[in-house]
Design a protein around this motif. Structure first.
Motif, PDB file in Angstrom:
ATOM      1  N   VAL A 130       1.065  -0.879   0.035  1.00 55.89           N
ATOM      2  CA  VAL A 130      -0.225  -0.130   0.195  1.00 55.89           C
ATOM      3  C   VAL A 130       1.383   1.205  -0.098  1.00 55.89           C
ATOM      4  O   VAL A 130       1.127   0.810   1.042  1.00 55.89           O
ATOM      5  CB  VAL A 130      -0.807   0.297   1.077  1.00 55.89           C
ATOM      6  CG1 VAL A 130      -1.423   1.086   1.387  1.00 55.89           C
ATOM      7  CG2 VAL A 130      -2.396  -1.197   0.989  1.00 55.89           C
ATOM      8  N   ASP A 131       0.985   1.782  -1.504  1.00 52.41           N
ATOM      9  CA  ASP A 131       1.633   2.411  -1.036  1.00 52.41           C
ATOM     10  C   ASP A 131       3.752   2.786  -1.306  1.00 52.41           C
ATOM     11  O   ASP A 131       4.281   3.686  -0.464  1.00 52.41           O
ATOM     12  CB  ASP A 131       1.416   4.219  -0.760  1.00 52.41           C
ATOM     13  CG  ASP A 131      -0.114   4.449  -0.769  1.00 52.41           C
ATOM     14  OD1 ASP A 131      -0.437   4.977  -1.693  1.00 52.41           O
ATOM     15  OD2 ASP A 131      -0.278   5.189   0.119  1.00 52.41           O
ATOM     16  N   ARG A 133       4.357   0.580   0.979  1.00 52.33           N
ATOM     17  CA  ARG A 133       4.423  -0.346   2.281  1.00 52.33           C
ATOM     18  C   ARG A 133       4.031  -1.586   2.424  1.00 52.33           C
ATOM     19  O   ARG A 133       3.037  -1.686   1.990  1.00 52.33           O
ATOM     20  CB  ARG A 133       3.555   0.427   3.575  1.00 52.33           C
ATOM     21  CG  ARG A 133       3.978   2.157   3.323  1.00 52.33           C
ATOM     22  CD  ARG A 133       3.443   2.729   4.475  1.00 52.33           C
ATOM     23  NE  ARG A 133       2.956   1.872   5.787  1.00 52.33           N
ATOM     24  CZ  ARG A 133       1.589   2.576   6.151  1.00 52.33           C
ATOM     25  NH1 ARG A 133       1.171   3.679   6.321  1.00 52.33           N
ATOM     26  NH2 ARG A 133       1.415   1.527   7.383  1.00 52.33           N
ATOM     27  N   VAL A 143      -3.607   3.882   7.078  1.00 52.45           N
ATOM     28  CA  VAL A 143      -2.997   5.214   5.863  1.00 52.45           C
ATOM     29  C   VAL A 143      -3.636   5.360   6.944  1.00 52.45           C
ATOM     30  O   VAL A 143      -5.304   6.502   7.328  1.00 52.45           O
ATOM     31  CB  VAL A 143      -3.483   4.203   5.363  1.00 52.45           C
ATOM     32  CG1 VAL A 143      -3.041   3.306   4.484  1.00 52.45           C
ATOM     33  CG2 VAL A 143      -4.837   4.211   4.153  1.00 52.45           C
ATOM     34  N   GLN A 147      -5.831   9.106  -0.704  1.00 52.80           N
ATOM     35  CA  GLN A 147      -6.166   8.283  -1.344  1.00 52.80           C
ATOM     36  C   GLN A 147      -4.589   6.879  -1.663  1.00 52.80           C
ATOM     37  O   GLN A 147      -3.790   7.674  -1.057  1.00 52.80           O
ATOM     38  CB  GLN A 147      -6.051   8.478  -3.371  1.00 52.80           C
ATOM     39  CG  GLN A 147      -6.528   7.385  -4.532  1.00 52.80           C
ATOM     40  CD  GLN A 147      -6.743   8.690  -5.898  1.00 52.80           C
ATOM     41  OE1 GLN A 147      -7.587   9.322  -6.003  1.00 52.80           O
ATOM     42  NE2 GLN A 147      -6.073   7.967  -6.228  1.00 52.80           N
ATOM     43  N   HIS A 148      -5.116   5.761  -1.416  1.00 49.66           N
ATOM     44  CA  HIS A 148      -3.895   5.188  -1.641  1.00 49.66           C
ATOM     45  C   HIS A 148      -3.192   3.483  -2.750  1.00 49.66           C
ATOM     46  O   HIS A 148      -5.147   3.601  -3.403  1.00 49.66           O
ATOM     47  CB  HIS A 148      -3.635   4.486  -0.288  1.00 49.66           C
ATOM     48  CG  HIS A 148      -3.893   5.230   0.495  1.00 49.66           C
ATOM     49  ND1 HIS A 148      -3.041   5.644   1.034  1.00 49.66           N
ATOM     50  CD2 HIS A 148      -4.761   5.554   1.225  1.00 49.66           C
ATOM     51  CE1 HIS A 148      -3.084   6.949   1.959  1.00 49.66           C
ATOM     52  NE2 HIS A 148      -4.264   7.093   2.233  1.00 49.66           N
ATOM     53  N   GLU A 149      -2.932   3.502  -3.563  1.00 49.94           N
ATOM     54  CA  GLU A 149      -2.846   2.310  -4.812  1.00 49.94           C
ATOM     55  C   GLU A 149      -2.239   1.194  -3.402  1.00 49.94           C
ATOM     56  O   GLU A 149      -1.097   0.721  -3.121  1.00 49.94           O
ATOM     57  CB  GLU A 149      -1.796   3.189  -5.697  1.00 49.94           C
ATOM     58  CG  GLU A 149      -1.288   1.982  -6.644  1.00 49.94           C
ATOM     59  CD  GLU A 149      -0.364   2.530  -7.216  1.00 49.94           C
ATOM     60  OE1 GLU A 149      -0.449   2.565  -8.712  1.00 49.94           O
ATOM     61  OE2 GLU A 149       0.458   2.328  -7.257  1.00 49.94           O
ATOM     62  N   ILE A 150      -2.720   0.212  -3.431  1.00 56.66           N
ATOM     63  CA  ILE A 150      -2.918  -1.017  -3.638  1.00 56.66           C
ATOM     64  C   ILE A 150      -2.411  -1.170  -4.590  1.00 56.66           C
ATOM     65  O   ILE A 150      -2.853  -2.288  -5.513  1.00 56.66           O
ATOM     66  CB  ILE A 150      -4.129  -1.415  -2.889  1.00 56.66           C
ATOM     67  CG1 ILE A 150      -4.498  -0.755  -1.725  1.00 56.66           C
ATOM     68  CG2 ILE A 150      -3.080  -2.953  -2.259  1.00 56.66           C
ATOM     69  CD1 ILE A 150      -5.859   0.102  -1.913  1.00 56.66           C
ATOM     70  N   THR A 163      -6.414   1.873  -6.062  1.00 56.43           N
ATOM     71  CA  THR A 163      -6.918   3.020  -5.902  1.00 56.43           C
ATOM     72  C   THR A 163      -7.674   2.674  -5.181  1.00 56.43           C
ATOM     73  O   THR A 163      -9.096   2.429  -5.294  1.00 56.43           O
ATOM     74  CB  THR A 163      -6.269   3.659  -6.627  1.00 56.43           C
ATOM     75  OG1 THR A 163      -7.959   4.068  -7.449  1.00 56.43           O
ATOM     76  CG2 THR A 163      -5.095   3.508  -7.420  1.00 56.43           C
ATOM     77  N   HIS A 165      -9.729   5.575  -1.657  1.00 57.87           N
ATOM     78  CA  HIS A 165      -9.602   6.872  -0.893  1.00 57.87           C
ATOM     79  C   HIS A 165     -10.637   6.907   0.114  1.00 57.87           C
ATOM     80  O   HIS A 165     -11.773   6.311  -0.028  1.00 57.87           O
ATOM     81  CB  HIS A 165     -10.355   8.218  -1.743  1.00 57.87           C
ATOM     82  CG  HIS A 165     -10.773   9.488  -1.458  1.00 57.87           C
ATOM     83  ND1 HIS A 165     -11.231   9.842  -0.470  1.00 57.87           N
ATOM     84  CD2 HIS A 165      -9.155   9.991  -1.848  1.00 57.87           C
ATOM     85  CE1 HIS A 165     -10.753  10.931  -0.014  1.00 57.87           C
ATOM     86  NE2 HIS A 165     -10.279  11.280  -0.817  1.00 57.87           N
TER      87      HIS A 165
END
Length: 305
Positions: A130-131, A133, A143, A147-150, A163, A165
């Motif tokens: 995740v981002d 991590r 988090v 917005q975050h990217e998996i 993604t 939010h």
């Protein structure tokens, strides 16, 4: 024999004593305390990070959680305070009980500032990030709001990306799909942290419920009235048709067909009123804000606390 029993009785007491600190750790603790007296929280945090690298103790992780909370580093604070309360031994004295309650209260306050993701990846997919991590085996990660990217890598080398939010106090389940072309839809759900009062959930718009109820009632009343009137007319016409020479009267046949049409209309009105009433009731009972969300790489289930 007596000496041996005496030594065995002393062993638990000696074992309970913490190991002596190294001079380096002692010096760092004094420097960290001096930084706190100067209200230099960032410096104190850096010093406790050095202490924890040398001596990974419960005191060290609890101090890091406290300092990160004061610095507004909420994600780090939640992770550290979670480990802190997990590693703390059960309280045995009033002082330890107060400290135990304080640590739990600090963790609950910090969790109000972050969001939580529960990532479920296909079997064999690794690593799950995740981002950037790494997500551990539990699939849970805290988090910051936004917005975050998996991402994850499938066993066949394909990369799955999604993604999401999130807002503060939100917990969301993200299902990563092994089939990039598939689309899944999941309605968001609501949840509440233990010990935290649930925020009031907004209901459906009142005008929608009023309009639906009024329309349903109008259909039902119209259907009932039409059905009663048609039944009375039908009974009267059939009685008239039983009289002599009534079969030669074409007006009676036309009136009978008109009554049958009215009966069909009344039945349709009753069905429409019942269906509209059921739909209005469903809107009033189902969770507010339910919506369908499609994702090319998976699906999401949303929680709020």
């Amino acid at each position: 024999m007596a000496v041996a029993m005496f030594l065995l009785a002393l062993e638990p007491a000696f074992a309970a004593q913490p190991p002596p600190r190294s001079p380096r750790v002692t010096a760092l603790i004094k420097e960290a305390e001096a930084a706190l007296e100067r209200l230099d929280i960032a410096r104190a945090r850096d010093l406790w990070a050095q202490i924890y690298d040398i001596e990974r103790s419960t005191v060290g992780i609890c101090q890091l959680g406290q300092l990160d909370r004061r610095l507004g580093r909420w994600v780090d604070a939640v992770v550290e305070l979670t480990r802190c309360v997990q590693e703390m031994r059960p309280p045995a004295t009033p002082r330890e009980r107060r400290l135990h309650e304080t640590r739990h209260a600090d963790l609950a306050a910090a969790r109000l500032e972050v969001a939580q993701l529960h990532v479920f990846a296909p079997a064999g997919a690794a690593p799950v990030l995740v981002d950037g991590r790494l997500v551990d085996e539990s699939g849970q990660i805290y988090v910051a709001p936004g917005q975050h990217e998996i991402t994850t890598m499938l066993p066949d080398g394909r990369k799955v990306r999604s993604t999401v939010h999130v807002t503060a106090r939100e917990s969301r389940v993200v299902l990563l799909s092994a089939e990039p072309a598939s689309v899944r839809s999941v309605a968001p759900l609501k949840a509440t942290l233990a010990g935290e009062p649930a925020p009031p959930e907004p209901g459906p718009a009142p005008w929608l419920l009023y309009t639906g109820s009024a329309a349903s009632g109008a259909f039902l009343v119209s259907g009932i009235v039409l059905h009663i009137v048609a039944s009375i007319e039908d009974s009267a016409l059939r009685d008239e048709m039983c009289k002599p020479r009534s079969e030669q009267n074409p007006k009676l046949v036309e009136d009978l067909h008109a009554v049958e049409v009215h009966q069909h209309i009344s039945t349709a009105a009753l069905v429409a009123g019942t269906a509209l009433g059921a739909a209005t009731l469903a809107i009033a009972v189902l969770p507010s804000g339910a919506q369908i969300r499609a994702r090319a790489a998976g699906a999401e289930v949303q929680f709020s606390w």
